[in-house]
Each structure stands twice: as C-alpha cells, then as structure tokens.
Design an enzyme around this catalytic site. Structure first.
Site, PDB file in Angstrom:
ATOM      1  N   PHE A 112      41.652 -34.755 -18.131  1.00 55.60           N
ATOM      2  CA  PHE A 112      42.796 -35.596 -17.804  1.00 55.60           C
ATOM      3  C   PHE A 112      43.654 -35.745 -19.052  1.00 55.60           C
ATOM      4  CE2 PHE A 112      43.747 -38.822 -14.312  1.00 55.60           C
ATOM      5  CZ  PHE A 112      43.589 -37.906 -13.301  1.00 55.60           C
ATOM      6  N   GLN A 225      54.823 -47.665 -17.471  1.00 55.21           N
ATOM      7  CA  GLN A 225      54.460 -46.243 -17.435  1.00 55.21           C
ATOM      8  C   GLN A 225      55.127 -45.525 -16.266  1.00 55.21           C
ATOM      9  OE1 GLN A 225      50.240 -44.604 -16.364  1.00 55.21           O
ATOM     10  NE2 GLN A 225      50.612 -44.239 -18.538  1.00 55.21           N
ATOM     11  N   HIS A 227      54.797 -42.228 -14.189  1.00 57.72           N
ATOM     12  CA  HIS A 227      53.897 -41.107 -13.943  1.00 57.72           C
ATOM     13  C   HIS A 227      54.759 -39.852 -13.873  1.00 57.72           C
ATOM     14  CE1 HIS A 227      50.922 -38.493 -12.184  1.00 57.72           C
ATOM     15  NE2 HIS A 227      50.009 -39.417 -12.360  1.00 57.72           N
ATOM     16  N   LEU A 237      52.882 -40.724  -5.507  1.00 55.73           N
ATOM     17  CA  LEU A 237      52.035 -40.145  -6.541  1.00 55.73           C
ATOM     18  C   LEU A 237      51.506 -38.765  -6.164  1.00 55.73           C
ATOM     19  CD1 LEU A 237      50.395 -40.561  -9.181  1.00 55.73           C
ATOM     20  CD2 LEU A 237      48.598 -41.580  -7.772  1.00 55.73           C
ATOM     21  N   GLU A 240      47.584 -36.594 -11.488  1.00 52.01           N
ATOM     22  CA  GLU A 240      47.412 -35.864 -12.740  1.00 52.01           C
ATOM     23  C   GLU A 240      46.276 -34.845 -12.612  1.00 52.01           C
ATOM     24  OE1 GLU A 240      47.938 -38.434 -16.086  1.00 52.01           O
ATOM     25  OE2 GLU A 240      46.260 -37.536 -17.168  1.00 52.01           O
ATOM     26  N   ARG A 271      50.870 -39.369 -20.469  1.00 52.03           N
ATOM     27  CA  ARG A 271      51.919 -39.493 -19.460  1.00 52.03           C
ATOM     28  C   ARG A 271      53.289 -39.801 -20.055  1.00 52.03           C
ATOM     29  NH1 ARG A 271      48.350 -42.726 -14.890  1.00 52.03           N
ATOM     30  NH2 ARG A 271      47.228 -40.870 -14.198  1.00 52.03           N
ATOM     31  N   HIS A 337      55.091 -46.358 -12.354  1.00 53.45           N
ATOM     32  CA  HIS A 337      53.715 -46.232 -11.895  1.00 53.45           C
ATOM     33  C   HIS A 337      52.816 -47.391 -12.307  1.00 53.45           C
ATOM     34  CE1 HIS A 337      50.173 -44.149 -10.528  1.00 53.45           C
ATOM     35  NE2 HIS A 337      49.634 -44.100 -11.734  1.00 53.45           N
ATOM     36  N   ARG A 373      49.050 -46.292 -21.029  1.00 51.57           N
ATOM     37  CA  ARG A 373      47.694 -46.148 -20.495  1.00 51.57           C
ATOM     38  C   ARG A 373      47.384 -44.675 -20.222  1.00 51.57           C
ATOM     39  NH1 ARG A 373      45.790 -45.270 -15.651  1.00 51.57           N
ATOM     40  NH2 ARG A 373      47.664 -45.788 -14.451  1.00 51.57           N
TER      41      ARG A 373
END
Lengths: 558, 314
Positions: A112, A225, A227, A237, A240, A271, A337, A373
């Site tokens: 990730f 954030q 995304h 969404l 990821e 991100r 996000h 994050r």
C-alpha cells in the site's frame, strides 16, 4: 428520561468496537443515525495495516506512519498504534472476518502507498465492508443496546463535564434528552462539504461540530486528504489496492507520470503526493481528453486477478461508468476522502478539555496520522483506538455519580429545531449545500493559496448567514430527512469555515495541506498542531506541541 | 432528457393510504435513480423521504421497487430503467411502510438476529497460534455468502414470505449457512439442524422462485445457501418432516398411500397402468438416488426383504 452510563454516538467500526468493550462492564448504549451496517466504514476497500509478517516489524510501520504524516503526528501515540496493530488483526480473524489468504493459509497482505513492506491485510476489495459485518455480529453477540435511526443533534456539557446528548428519533419524530456519565463520539468524517468526495451522504461531521459547540477545541482541521483515485464524475472510491495489485496511473498521453514524481515508489507514493501529481498533470494539460481526469489502468493485471482481488472495483466501473476495467482504463480524479483533524484526545480516546468526553475513529485527532494518513491506517485506527476508548469510558463511569442534567439546554435545542420547522419561506437547503460543495472543491482542494482561501472564507460566511433562514419543506416530524439535512448542513458549514480558516492560517506546505504561495514545509514555525476553540467572536486559534520521540523530521522522498 | 417519474407517496401523519405522484424532471446522462430522487427532493419537494447513504452500492440503504423489481437505486441508471416513458418507484414489498419509500425493517432484522448470525469460535487465542489458518479455497467458498449487505431486497421480492411470514427468508438463511460451513465455527452443522427443527418450518418454506438470487444486488448465491442448509439438515437426519415421511412410505409400500382394488379397476378403465405395491424397484431407486440414506438411514440397516403388502395385486 433515557439514561445510560456510556453513550456512544455513531455505529461504524470505531463506535461498535468501543461499544463491544464498554458493554462488557458498563451500561452502554449506541445511538446512530443510520443502522450500524449502513455506516461508511463499509466503504473502505483496500485493507488494514499491521506488521504480522515475521519479516516485518511494527517499528517500520511506526516510521512509515510518522513519515507519511509529514512528521506532524505525535510519535509516542503512533507507537502505541503500530505496536498494538497485530493483536487487533488476530482478534478480527478470530471473530470471523473472511480475510484473503496466501496458499499456506496465512492472512494475505498487499503493498500500500507510502509503506516499505507488504503490510496491508485485506479481504479482496471489501475489507471495510467485511469488518463492519463482523463488528455488527459481535455487537449482537454481546447484546449491545443500539438505538438505530436516532440522530444525535447536540452534546450536553455543563461546567466542563459531559451530561448527555439530545437525539431526534426518526421513526417516532420525538426529540429525546439522554443522560450519560460519558459520551464517546464516533461519528466519522465530513466529506459531504465537498462536491467531489468518496464519502457517504451521512458523512456530515456531526460529531466534530457538536464537540466544538460544546467547548472542545478541534485539532489540525486544515488537513484534508484527497484520495488520488475517485471514479471520474462521481468521486466514488476506487481503492489504492488497485495500485497495490500493480495498477498504473497514465496521463492523457499514455505516460506513467508517477515515475517523475516518486521515482522509487511510483504509483505507491503516499496519497497527498499522488493526488498533487495527478492535479499537476491535469493543470498542465495532460489530462484525459481535456477533462479533469487521468487513467487508472488495470488491464495488464488480467481478468482472473481483477475478479479475484478487485471485484467491487469491477462492478463500480460497470455500474457507474459503463466500462469494463478488464478491457478499458478507468478515468479517475482525486476525491475528498479523509479528515486527519478532529476532536483532540489522548491514547485512551479521552478529551483533556471536557470531562467525560471520548472520541474514536475519524472524528478524533490523537494525532497519529499527522498531516497525511497512510492508506490502510484508518481501519486500524478504528480498532486500536475504538477498543481503547470503550475501555476508558467504561472505566471512567465506574463509581462515578450521574451529574445533573441541564434541562435548559434541552429546551434550547428543541427550540432550535422548532424554529427550523416553523419557517415557511427562505433559503433552499439543496441550493446552499450545492454552493458550499462547489466552494470547497474549487477553493479548498489539493492545491491551495491565500487569495482562494480568503474567497472561500467569505463565501462560507455568506452561506452561513443565508442558512439562518433556510426552510425545511417537510412539515411532519416522522422520519423527516429534510430536517436532518438542515441540521447536517449547519454542521458542514461550521466545519468548512474552520477548515478554510485553518488552511489560510497555516502558511506552509505539509502533507495534505499544500499552499502554492508557501511551497516548503516550515518546521521552525509550523511543526505544531493547530487548535481551534469556539470564541464569542468566532474561532480562536492556538498552537499545540508535536511530540517527537524516535524520528527526527527529515525531507520526505518516495 | 426530460423524464416523468411516478413515485408512491405516504405521509403517516396526513394520509390514509399510499398514493402516486408524477414528477417531471431533467435527467442528464449518467444520472442514477438516486440522483433523480435527490433532484426532486432538492428542487421540487423536500418532503420526499427515502433512505440512502454510501451511493456506491455497498451500504444497502436504498433498496426500492423500480418498475416492480427491487433494486439498489444508487447504482441503477435512469436510462436503463426508463422503459416506454415509465419509471415507477415504490417502497419495498412485504414490509410495512413508515413514510414514502422508507419501510419498517424490524421484521427483517428479527429474522436475521434469530439465526445467531455470529461466529461461535472453535479456537481461543494462544501465543503459538494467534489466528486460524484457512486455505484460499475455503475463503472462496465463504466470500460470496459473506457479501450480503442486508438491503432487504430478497425479502421484498420473496414469493414465500408473501404468503407465509414464518419463512426465515433468504438473507437470514444465507447468513446461517455462511457460518455453518465456516471451519472456524463451533456450531457448524448444528445450525442447520436447529433451523430444520425450529417451529414454523422456517427453512422449508422456500418455493424456489429464485427471485432472491436473481435480484440480489450483491450477487449472493442465496439459493445455493438455502439448498446447502437443507442438505446439511437432511444428511443429519433432520430432513423436512414431509420428506422423511414420504421416503418411509415409499420404502414400505412403494406408494404414498395404500392403493385399493377399486382404484386399479378405475385406472384400467381409463387406460392407465395399475399401481402396485411391489417395492423392490422403488427401494432400488431410493438407494440409488441416496434418498433413503439421507432421510431414513435406519431403514437400510437390517431392513427386511421386500414383502407384498396387504391389498397388493402382484
């Protein structure tokens, strides 16, 4: 009057995890505006991080988290977070989560963004959904009392301590006063202030607005954030995990542009960096066919891998864009996000400002995520700190007397709702919401600058004035979703004001907060948390210390 | 394009019964039915009431009937549902309406809760084995079953529930089966036995119309799950009462009832073959198909040789 020792507001992964723990020893009830399984934790797709591979180490997870947050996160708290992660994964597995597996039967892990190990445990691309199912199962098993479709509208605080909440029961139309010794906020995020967002309609920042109005400050609200991969035109969404499985990002000219921006991690940069890179491509004219989009390309992964690991992504592309991601690249755009900021609490979820107030999950700011994050860390956050908040709230109420309930505050809240209900002419709620969402997406996005933020603040303040005479068209009290929408809009407007003002105030670029007029991170002046309090003349800002223990802030390179 | 859509409305505070209202509304390309409902609520009538949340087909809030079929409105394009100038939106069937498109789901949740829908852990944690190993094949067998998001569509379109609310229903039975075949579950097959034994014939009432599986927005294999539960129960000697009794009768007399001389006379007159009580063939069939093993294995053990029952003609 309804009375419980511990009242939990919100029944997503954090709220339910807290409830399971608290209900073991204390009289506990959960109030939630949507049924628990409808919570937006279920929207999380990609996975949950933990160093469970013998070759991995929680210390590496710790460092990746701190670096990912651009060194704004408190390192002592991020240590607790990553050290406790494996036990929470094992617990979820023992409760029945259907994790994807490797051939030897171990929990499978995928790479990730922003991490140096394949650390993200997953259940195909429905990890949040399957966790939510399992947590709900455990809530049933532990016989936790849940008040479903009760909208909490106000947190009652008197003389610095929590006394309860006010809630609107949708099915009967009644407005209840609820007494409690402790309240745990677990209300999630607030993406609905943006036009392009991955968040559910229910994500309206109710918890943070209620805490702020009741006297708690909010911490680091300016960090939002985006995304990188929201479904183009919808913002929905696209995990990821697509890039974790090997998907490429391509610009309109077919180039894997991330090679330029993150030569080592490429598509698996953090991100904030990936979203900025996508926007740079779009702004410089290398979007797809002149649209505000680039491509996420999964074609080379092949049908079998896509259908096994990313089945939900496949359905979303088919149902919303009419494309087959096995044969076609997916047009995507960054989408609002996650909110790194929130109600400041310690590692036990306890507020240091209001006695009896606890918070867990996205509504809280511990702070472990700092300025950005990492993907796979939010599901983990709900489990580590949801559990801790449940333990701490239950411990807090033991042997403590129920304090008096200020009926005047309840009456005021009923009056606020009545005023909304009685008005027959004025501003349309839908128009105000649309205008707010446009303002935030256009002016408080991935790239920010002083003049834009200034304009955003003025626009939001103007909308707040207009909202003073908004009209609820539905005049019945049973299941009045129009009324709920009006109350939610007030929460969104407050949250948006604080985000825009906080972003204007922070004259540096750090993590997800990027100012084109202040391009560099400025540790001398801004290696600190921002705290905003409700003053009599609007928000009052203060700074908070960042706890550095193990890692010295350095330049972030990926 | 501009579309007309017909929505069933009901306000419990003012209406005696539901009624239909037409709305004309502009529908740009790519508009979902949920977008359309929001547009009507924002622009024409704020009192229009419906549940929704994630708008990405994962939360299960917005199941409704569109042109008679229950679907998730958030993932369905208006253009796909607008047929011959008609788009009729109604609340889910088989539920009581609370307001407009919102129904009371308590009946549904009671069914779900009744099957004890949580893992009864077989193993407790210890340091040597902090979690259960499980092969990817087992994960595959559970994956689709665990995808149910409790939207209620399978109860809305269930032909069995329409006539008998005792039926436990597809979502709850699927959940039960999902745990029954999970190797980590201590109850396992006992779940099927309990359901088979429960009052109200809860798991036997399915009429196999397949609406649940065909309409499931998540593609959950509900029919497979319900068949699976029936098989588990039957193989454990807890088959449906009617089924077990039928096998017993067929074994003993090759017919479900005693065939008399008069009936065979009538049959001959009508050109039908006579019915006999010669059960050697029937027993062979019952053994070959496994039906007797499933329903009454005791019959096989030391079963007496076929005899001619009284009243038989052979």
């Amino acid at each position: 009057m309804i009375t419980h020792d511990v009242v939990i507001v919100g029944a997503g992964l954090a709220g339910m995890r807290a409830a399971i723990e608290s209900a073991k020893v204390a009289d506990t009830a959960v109030f939630t505006k949507v049924h628990p399984v409808r919570s937006h934790s279920g929207g999380a797709q990609g996975g949950i991080n933990a160093a469970i591979n013998p070759k991995d180490s929680w210390k590496d997870h710790w460092f990746d988290t701190v670096k990912g947050g651009d060194f704004l996160g408190d390192q002592d708290k991020a240590q607790v977070f990553t050290e406790e992660a494996p036990e929470r994964i094992y617990e979820l597995e023992r409760w029945g989560v259907v994790f994807s597996r490797t051939s030897d039967g171990s929990i499978a892990q995928r790479p990730f963004g922003g991490m140096n190990f394949h650390r993200c445990c997953y259940a195909s691309d429905k990890t949040g959904f399957l966790l939510l199912q399992t947590l709900y199962e455990q809530v049933l098993r532990h016989r936790v009392r849940v008040y479903e479709e009760w909208v909490v509208t106000k947190l009652i605080v008197e003389e610095g301590s929590v006394r309860g909440v006010v809630a609107y029961e949708l099915t009967t139309g009644k407005i209840h006063a609820i007494r409690a010794k402790a309240v745990v906020l677990a209300t999630g995020g607030t993406g609905r202030m943006y036009r392009v967002t991955s968040n559910a309609h229910a994500c309206t920042g109710d918890g943070r607005a209620m805490a702020y109005r009741a006297g708690s400050p909010l911490e680091d609200v300016e960090f939002v954030q985006f995304h990188p991969t929201g479904l183009y035109g919808h913002g929905i969404l696209v995990t990821e995990g697509c890039r974790g499985e090997g998907g490429f990002l391509l610009n309109g000219e077919g180039e894997r542009f991330m090679m330029t921006y993150a030569p080592t991690k490429i598509e698996l940069g953090p991100r904030d960096l990936v979203s900025r890179s996508i926007w740079t491509e779009i702004r410089e004219g290398r979007g797809v066919r002149g649209e505000q989009a680039v491509y996420l390309d999964l074609r080379h992964l092949g049908k079998e891998r896509i259908m096994d690991r990313l089945p939900q992504v496949h359905s979303l592309c088919r149902d919303y864009l009419g494309i087959d991601c096995i044969k076609d690249p997916i047009p995507i755009q960054p989408t609002a996000h996650y909110f790194m900021g929130g109600v400041p609490v310690d590692v036990w979820g306890a507020s240091t400002y209001l006695q009896g107030l606890f918070a867990a999950g996205e509504v809280s700011c511990i702070s472990i995520h700092g300025a950005n994050r990492l993907g796979g860390n939010s599901l983990l956050d709900t489990q580590v700190f949801g559990r801790r908040a449940g333990i701490a709230a239950a411990r807090f109420v033991q042997g403590r007397e129920l304090l008096g309930f200020p009926n005047g505050q309840y009456d005021q809240e009923v009056a606020r709702i009545q005023t909304l209900m009685e008005r027959t002419t004025g501003t349309n709620i839908g128009e105000l919401r649309t205008e707010l969402q446009r303002t935030l997406t256009d002016l408080v996005g991935v790239f920010r600058n002083g003049p834009d933020l200034q304009r955003a603040v003025l626009a939001i303040e103007a909308l707040q004035r207009k909202a003073q005479d908004m009209v609820v068209m539905d005049k019945s009290m049973i299941f009045n979703t129009d009324l709920v929408g009006a109350l939610e809009l007030q929460n969104l407007l407050l949250g948006a004001e604080l985000i825009a003002k906080g972003a204007l105030r922070r004259t540096e670029s750090r993590g997800a907060h990027f100012r084109t007029d202040f391009l560099k991170r400025d540790d001398d002046n801004w290696l600190r948390h921002s705290l905003v309090f409700a003053g009599s003349d609007g928000p009052l800002w203060k700074d908070g210390e960042v706890t550095l223990t193990e890692f010295k802030p350095s330049e972030r390179k990926y | 394009m501009e579309a007309t859509c017909t929505i069933q409305r009901f306000n419990p505070e003012t209406d005696e019964r539901p009624h239909y209202v037409d709305y004309r509304i502009d529908v740009p390309d790519g508009t979902t039915i949920l977008d359309l409902l929001h547009a009507i609520k924002d622009q024409q009538d704020g009192s229009l009431t419906f549940r929704r949340s994630c708008r990405s087909a994962i939360c299960g809030s917005c199941a409704m009937k569109v042109n008679g079929v229950t679907i998730m409105v958030c993932k369905t394009q208006v253009q796909d549902a607008y047929i011959k100038g008609k788009l009729v939106i109604e609340p889910m069937g088989n539920f009581t309406i609370i307001k407009d498109l919102v129904v009371d789901l308590r009946f549904f949740w009671d069914k779900i809760h009744a099957v004890r829908p949580y893992l009864a852990e077989r193993y407790s944690a210890d340091a040597a084995k902090p979690y259960n190993r499980m092969t990817p094949e087992v994960v595959d067998s559970l994956k689709s079953l665990a995808d149910c998001m409790f939207c209620g569509a399978c109860y809305s379109d269930c032909e069995a529930i329409r006539v008998n609310r005792n039926f436990t229903g597809p979502a709850a039975l699927t959940k039960a089966y999902r745990f029954a075949i999970d190797p980590r579950d201590r109850m396992g097959t006992d779940r099927a036995i309990e359901l088979a034994d429960s009052e109200g014939d809860g798991m036997w009432l399915c009429v196999i119309c397949q609406n649940c599986q065909d309409h499931c927005p998540q593609g959950v294999r509900t029919i497979e799950a319900m068949d699976g539960l029936k098989n588990l129960a039957t193989m454990s000697g807890q088959g449906a009462q009617g089924f077990t009794a039928a096998v017993d009768l067929l074994w003993k007399q090759a017919n479900l009832y005693e065939v008399g001389e008069f009936e065979n006379k009538m049959r001959t007159k009508r050109g039908l073959p006579e019915r006999t009580h010669n059960n050697a063939d029937m027993r062979r069939i019952l053994k070959l198909t496994g039906l007797v093993q499933a329903a009454k294995p005791a019959l096989l053990e030391g079963a007496p040789a076929p005899t001619t029952p009284k009243g038989g003609d052979s």
